[in-house]
Motif scaffolding. Structure first.
Motif, PDB file in Angstrom:
ATOM      1  N   VAL A   1       1.406   8.376   6.945  1.00 41.61           N
ATOM      2  CA  VAL A   1       1.490   8.355   5.476  1.00 41.61           C
ATOM      3  C   VAL A   1       2.890   8.760   5.023  1.00 41.61           C
ATOM      4  N   ALA A   2       3.491   9.728   5.698  1.00 40.53           N
ATOM      5  CA  ALA A   2       4.843  10.152   5.333  1.00 40.53           C
ATOM      6  C   ALA A   2       5.847   9.019   5.556  1.00 40.53           C
ATOM      7  N   GLU A   3       5.665   8.258   6.627  1.00 40.54           N
ATOM      8  CA  GLU A   3       6.549   7.106   6.854  1.00 40.54           C
ATOM      9  C   GLU A   3       6.356   6.049   5.771  1.00 40.54           C
ATOM     10  N   LEU A   4       5.115   5.901   5.332  1.00 37.04           N
ATOM     11  CA  LEU A   4       4.803   4.860   4.345  1.00 37.04           C
ATOM     12  C   LEU A   4       5.268   5.233   2.945  1.00 37.04           C
ATOM     13  N   THR A   5       5.041   6.482   2.565  1.00 37.72           N
ATOM     14  CA  THR A   5       5.258   6.869   1.168  1.00 37.72           C
ATOM     15  C   THR A   5       6.464   7.761   0.959  1.00 37.72           C
ATOM     16  N   GLY A   6       6.940   8.406   2.038  1.00 39.18           N
ATOM     17  CA  GLY A   6       8.034   9.354   1.893  1.00 39.18           C
ATOM     18  C   GLY A   6       7.561  10.772   1.654  1.00 39.18           C
ATOM     19  N   ALA A   7       6.253  11.001   1.626  1.00 33.74           N
ATOM     20  CA  ALA A   7       5.723  12.345   1.381  1.00 33.74           C
ATOM     21  C   ALA A   7       4.447  12.535   2.191  1.00 33.74           C
ATOM     22  N   ARG A   8       4.188  13.770   2.624  1.00 31.59           N
ATOM     23  CA  ARG A   8       2.962  14.049   3.368  1.00 31.59           C
ATOM     24  C   ARG A   8       1.779  14.266   2.436  1.00 31.59           C
ATOM     25  N   LEU A   9       2.017  14.841   1.273  1.00 33.80           N
ATOM     26  CA  LEU A   9       0.905  15.271   0.433  1.00 33.80           C
ATOM     27  C   LEU A   9       0.904  14.580  -0.928  1.00 33.80           C
ATOM     28  N   THR A  10       1.969  14.731  -1.684  1.00 31.21           N
ATOM     29  CA  THR A  10       2.019  14.157  -3.030  1.00 31.21           C
ATOM     30  C   THR A  10       2.729  12.804  -2.934  1.00 31.21           C
ATOM     31  N   THR A  11       1.944  11.779  -2.719  1.00 31.30           N
ATOM     32  CA  THR A  11       2.500  10.488  -2.315  1.00 31.30           C
ATOM     33  C   THR A  11       3.111   9.701  -3.484  1.00 31.30           C
ATOM     34  N   SER A  12       2.396   9.602  -4.615  1.00 29.81           N
ATOM     35  CA  SER A  12       2.849   8.789  -5.759  1.00 29.81           C
ATOM     36  C   SER A  12       3.317   7.412  -5.298  1.00 29.81           C
ATOM     37  N   PHE A  13       2.526   6.780  -4.481  1.00 27.02           N
ATOM     38  CA  PHE A  13       2.959   5.559  -3.797  1.00 27.02           C
ATOM     39  C   PHE A  13       2.678   4.288  -4.597  1.00 27.02           C
ATOM     40  N   GLY A  14       1.607   4.276  -5.355  1.00 28.91           N
ATOM     41  CA  GLY A  14       1.251   3.062  -6.083  1.00 28.91           C
ATOM     42  C   GLY A  14       2.094   2.874  -7.331  1.00 28.91           C
ATOM     43  N   ARG A  15       2.048   1.666  -7.849  1.00 22.38           N
ATOM     44  CA  ARG A  15       2.676   1.348  -9.125  1.00 22.38           C
ATOM     45  C   ARG A  15       1.748   0.394  -9.863  1.00 22.38           C
ATOM     46  N   VAL A  16       1.824   0.392 -11.190  1.00 21.09           N
ATOM     47  CA  VAL A  16       1.046  -0.579 -11.944  1.00 21.09           C
ATOM     48  C   VAL A  16       1.513  -1.968 -11.525  1.00 21.09           C
TER      49      VAL A  16
ATOM     50  N   THR B   1       4.255   8.675 -19.675  1.00 19.28           N
ATOM     51  CA  THR B   1       4.006   7.236 -19.551  1.00 19.28           C
ATOM     52  C   THR B   1       2.939   6.981 -18.487  1.00 19.28           C
ATOM     53  N   TRP B   2       2.435   5.739 -18.467  1.00 14.79           N
ATOM     54  CA  TRP B   2       1.382   5.395 -17.507  1.00 14.79           C
ATOM     55  C   TRP B   2       1.837   5.655 -16.076  1.00 14.79           C
ATOM     56  N   THR B   3       3.075   5.313 -15.759  1.00 13.41           N
ATOM     57  CA  THR B   3       3.568   5.535 -14.401  1.00 13.41           C
ATOM     58  C   THR B   3       3.736   7.016 -14.104  1.00 13.41           C
ATOM     59  N   GLN B   4       4.127   7.782 -15.103  1.00 17.84           N
ATOM     60  CA  GLN B   4       4.334   9.216 -14.883  1.00 17.84           C
ATOM     61  C   GLN B   4       3.026   9.981 -14.692  1.00 17.84           C
ATOM     62  N   CYS B   5       1.885   9.323 -14.890  1.00 16.12           N
ATOM     63  CA  CYS B   5       0.591   9.967 -14.610  1.00 16.12           C
ATOM     64  C   CYS B   5       0.349  10.119 -13.110  1.00 16.12           C
ATOM     65  N   LEU B   6       1.028   9.300 -12.312  1.00 17.66           N
ATOM     66  CA  LEU B   6       0.709   9.256 -10.875  1.00 17.66           C
ATOM     67  C   LEU B   6       0.828  10.607 -10.168  1.00 17.66           C
ATOM     68  N   PRO B   7       1.895  11.389 -10.402  1.00 16.42           N
ATOM     69  CA  PRO B   7       1.949  12.698  -9.727  1.00 16.42           C
ATOM     70  C   PRO B   7       0.761  13.599 -10.074  1.00 16.42           C
ATOM     71  N   TYR B   8       0.208  13.450 -11.267  1.00 15.77           N
ATOM     72  CA  TYR B   8      -0.973  14.256 -11.617  1.00 15.77           C
ATOM     73  C   TYR B   8      -2.189  13.795 -10.817  1.00 15.77           C
ATOM     74  N   THR B   9      -2.320  12.484 -10.626  1.00 17.32           N
ATOM     75  CA  THR B   9      -3.482  11.993  -9.874  1.00 17.32           C
ATOM     76  C   THR B   9      -3.414  12.424  -8.412  1.00 17.32           C
ATOM     77  N   ASP B  10      -2.186  12.563  -7.866  1.00 18.40           N
ATOM     78  CA  ASP B  10      -2.052  13.033  -6.483  1.00 18.40           C
ATOM     79  C   ASP B  10      -2.788  14.330  -6.260  1.00 18.40           C
ATOM     80  N   ARG B  11      -2.758  15.182  -7.265  1.00 23.10           N
ATOM     81  CA  ARG B  11      -3.221  16.556  -7.089  1.00 23.10           C
ATOM     82  C   ARG B  11      -4.710  16.729  -7.355  1.00 23.10           C
ATOM     83  N   LEU B  12      -5.413  15.645  -7.669  1.00 25.05           N
ATOM     84  CA  LEU B  12      -6.865  15.765  -7.857  1.00 25.05           C
ATOM     85  C   LEU B  12      -7.530  16.184  -6.554  1.00 25.05           C
TER      86      LEU B  12
END
Length: 421
Positions: free
Chosen positions: A172-187, A86-97
């Motif tokens: 960033v970790a405080e904001l998103t819950g992750a240091r590297l793979t944030t997946s913070f945004g949403r549509v 799904t569109w939302t499930q694309c986010l973890p892939y974009t993290d890794r660009l």
């Protein structure tokens, strides 16, 4: 019995040996340096070749006659993977660009999806996207500057830059819950709002980051060895850079004033005051200076955005786009159905196609996406800034010294995750 320490006789004494005959015919002081064409492989395991990249270098002495760059394989299948979720499930892939600035990749992709929907996100969400992007712009530039300094012998500036980078990763970790793979945004907005006290902690972190950046700059910018190794090396003209499709700080180092935050403002960049640094010579030193100056401008943007951020929602109030609040999910049949359909079927994006781009740390990050009206992308293609920049490396190192290849490769800041898709 033959003496094992005595050199063996040449198997063909009548055939000239190019490696030794010059010494035999000339005195030791008058003999020419023995050289012949040589091929060496730099990478893929070379520490300066960023993982998968291999460069086959043709040398005559220390001069590069040709450099064949192979980007290698990460086997990520990023674009095709996005077409099966799904569109939302694309986010973890974009993290890794780009692992150094994943928030920019998140937000850039979402901006393209929202443009296809025709959706405007709340102003507070726009400010938070600017704040997250500029934090990661500093983070990305610190990584590049630190690596460049270290690979030219400067370990102390590397440590200062890493300390500054850690402060950003903590925020960033405080904001998103992750240091590297944030997946913070949403549509339609963001996953969550700013944590309590986060703005104050970020402002204190910016003060410390400024001190550390001054240390880095004072150790590198006027260091005789660093400047001599960087100035006049890895040169590319503005015309060639444009022809190759360069964008970002590498293009601006050539004297081209092109920044999407100014030329085609998005989110709330047009409400913030900042300058776009521009270089002159297009060499490694200018590309280093671009990143130093851009970090100062990002700090200006961050302080303004943190002071002006308005209150309000951080995601659109539309249950066809955003998940309904938990009380509605637990207490109403409409909430349950909306939650179920969004999770199982995805956001129903209207049929059509769109190209949208944002100014990432290394340049224009473009997205071409196609929707057939369903909950999953029909086609996703990313125009990553690193690929056209990397494609020019062979031409700008040819004719230069082998030792200049490493700083050149550092200053283009090639990222394997976005180049090999």
């Amino acid at each position: 019995m033959a003496d094992p320490h005595k050199p063996a006789a040449h198997p063909h004494p009548d055939v000239p040996n190019p490696d030794t005959d010059a010494y035999a015919q000339e005195s030791e002081l008058e003999a020419h340096l023995q050289s012949k064409p040589m091929f060496i492989n730099m990478g893929p395991s070379h520490p300066a070749m960023h993982g998968t990249v291999r460069m086959k270098v043709h040398l005559e002495g220390e001069i590069i006659k040709n450099a064949d760059c192979e980007i290698g394989f990460l086997h990520r299948g990023f674009q095709k993977s996005c077409e099966n979720v799904t569109w939302t499930q694309c986010l973890p892939y974009t993290d890794r660009l780009n692992y150094a600035s994943p928030l920019m990749n998140n937000f850039g992709f979402l901006n393209a999806v929202e443009k296809l929907i025709g959706l405007e996100i709340p102003e507070r969400a726009q400010y938070i996207r600017v704040i997250g992007s500029e934090l990661h712009r500093i983070h990305d530039h610190l990584t590049c500057v630190a690596a460049t300094g270290m690979e030219l012998g400067g370990f102390a500036p590397f440590l200062f830059a890493m300390e500054a980078r850690e402060l950003i990763m903590d925020r960033v970790a405080e904001l998103t819950g992750a240091r590297l793979t944030t997946s913070f945004g949403r549509v339609g907005g963001l996953n969550r709002d700013l944590p309590e006290g986060w703005i104050e902690r970020t402002l204190k972190s910016l003060d410390k980051i400024r001190e550390l950046n001054i240390e880095v700059e004072s150790l590198l910018s006027r260091n005789r060895i660093f400047v001599d190794r960087m100035k006049g090396t890895g040169i590319i003209s503005a015309e060639d850079a444009i022809d190759y499709g360069w964008t970002g700080p590498c293009l601006r180092a050539c004297g081209i004033d092109y920044d999407l935050r100014k030329t085609r403002p998005y989110w709330v960049y047009n409400q913030l005051d900042f300058d776009v640094p521009v270089g002159e010579h297009g060499d490694n030193y200018d590309r280093y200076l671009m990143r130093i100056e851009e970090m100062k401008q990002s700090e200006r943007i961050l302080r303004q955005a943190l002071a002006k951020i308005p209150s309000g929602p951080i995601i659109v109030d539309d249950w066809r786009i955003a998940l309904p609040p938990k009380p509605e999910v637990y207490g109403t049949i409409e909430g349950v159905i909306s939650h179920f359909k969004l999770v199982m079927e995805g956001i129903q994006v209207p049929a059509g196609e769109v190209f949208d781009a944002t100014e990432s740390a290394n340049g224009e990050l473009g997205w071409y996406i196609v929707s057939d009206g369903g909950g999953r992308p029909y086609k996703v293609h990313v125009r990553a800034p690193g690929f056209p920049i990397l494609s020019a490396v062979s031409s700008i190192v040819t004719g230069n010294m082998l030792a200049d290849l490493i700083p050149t490769f550092d200053t283009i800041n090639m990222i394997g995750g976005e180049v090999e898709q």
